[in-house]
Design a protein around this motif. Structure first.
Motif, PDB file in Angstrom:
ATOM      1  N   PRO A  75      37.037  37.532  46.643  1.00 26.10           N
ATOM      2  CA  PRO A  75      36.979  36.110  46.857  1.00 26.10           C
ATOM      3  C   PRO A  75      38.081  35.571  47.652  1.00 26.10           C
ATOM      4  O   PRO A  75      38.968  36.156  47.805  1.00 26.10           O
ATOM      5  CB  PRO A  75      37.011  35.020  45.775  1.00 26.10           C
TER       6      PRO A  75
ATOM      7  N   ASN B 173      33.544  38.276  44.890  1.00 29.87           N
ATOM      8  CA  ASN B 173      32.958  37.100  44.997  1.00 29.87           C
ATOM      9  C   ASN B 173      31.068  37.590  46.104  1.00 29.87           C
ATOM     10  O   ASN B 173      30.550  38.709  44.933  1.00 29.87           O
ATOM     11  CB  ASN B 173      33.414  36.729  46.571  1.00 29.87           C
TER      12      ASN B 173
ATOM     13  N   VAL C 239      31.215  33.014  42.869  1.00 25.94           N
ATOM     14  CA  VAL C 239      32.174  34.512  42.497  1.00 25.94           C
ATOM     15  C   VAL C 239      31.967  34.915  41.444  1.00 25.94           C
ATOM     16  O   VAL C 239      30.818  34.504  39.903  1.00 25.94           O
ATOM     17  CB  VAL C 239      34.109  34.324  42.685  1.00 25.94           C
TER      18      VAL C 239
END
Length: 172
Positions: A103, A97, A138
């Motif tokens: 993430p 991320n 991301v």
């Protein structure tokens, strides 16, 4: 926080490597679909006929739904558990991320859904981050280089920090 590392030139993945990931992952997805279909026919050997009958009588809409489901689950499950797909394992890349961490599941679900949009491939023109990366925030990075730089950053952060078990005394 590893946000600064994300913007170093040798960390983010190039378009060529991303294309290799795509080719490998699409091949893997079709192999998985083939295994699912063959397995449904093998189940008929033990008297379970429904899956094979479903595949024999599948409509165009059901075929598309099956394909979309396999694509979504492949990307989502691999990246949720390992931050990598089979293609990323082979090319030595991973997804992180904006803070440089794993993430979130909603972010990965959104990323996987955005991949299903046919025009997503065009979003890479002139940019190494497609819609399925930029919308959920991301990045795809080179795993080995990423880990080296994160370790280096942590070692710099530890300089001057008190050692564990060392008493800290205040000067008066």
């Amino acid at each position: 926080m590893n946000k600064d590392i994300l913007h170093m030139d040798d960390v983010q993945v190039t378009g060529g490597l991303r294309f290799a990931n795509l080719i490998i992952d699409v091949i893997c997805i079709y192999v998985i679909m083939f295994i699912i279909i063959i397995s449904s026919y093998l189940l008929t050997l033990i008297g379970i006929m429904e899956p094979a009958l479903w595949f024999e009588n599948i409509s165009g809409a059901q075929d598309r739904l099956f394909t979309v489901a396999v694509f979504f689950l492949y990307y989502f499950l691999f990246e949720a558990f390992t931050q990598r797909t089979i293609g990323k394992f082979i090319t030595g890349t991973m997804v992180v991320n904006a803070s440089g961490e794993k993430p979130s599941l909603p972010s990965l679900a959104g990323r996987s859904l955005l991949r299903l949009i046919g025009l997503d491939a065009l979003s890479f023109l002139g940019n190494n981050r497609g819609w399925h990366d930029s919308a959920p925030g991301v990045y795809v990075v080179k795993t080995k280089r990423w880990k080296e730089l994160v370790a280096l950053k942590h070692s710099f952060d530890e300089i001057g920090a008190p050692q564990e078990g060392t008493p800290v005394t205040a000067e008066v």
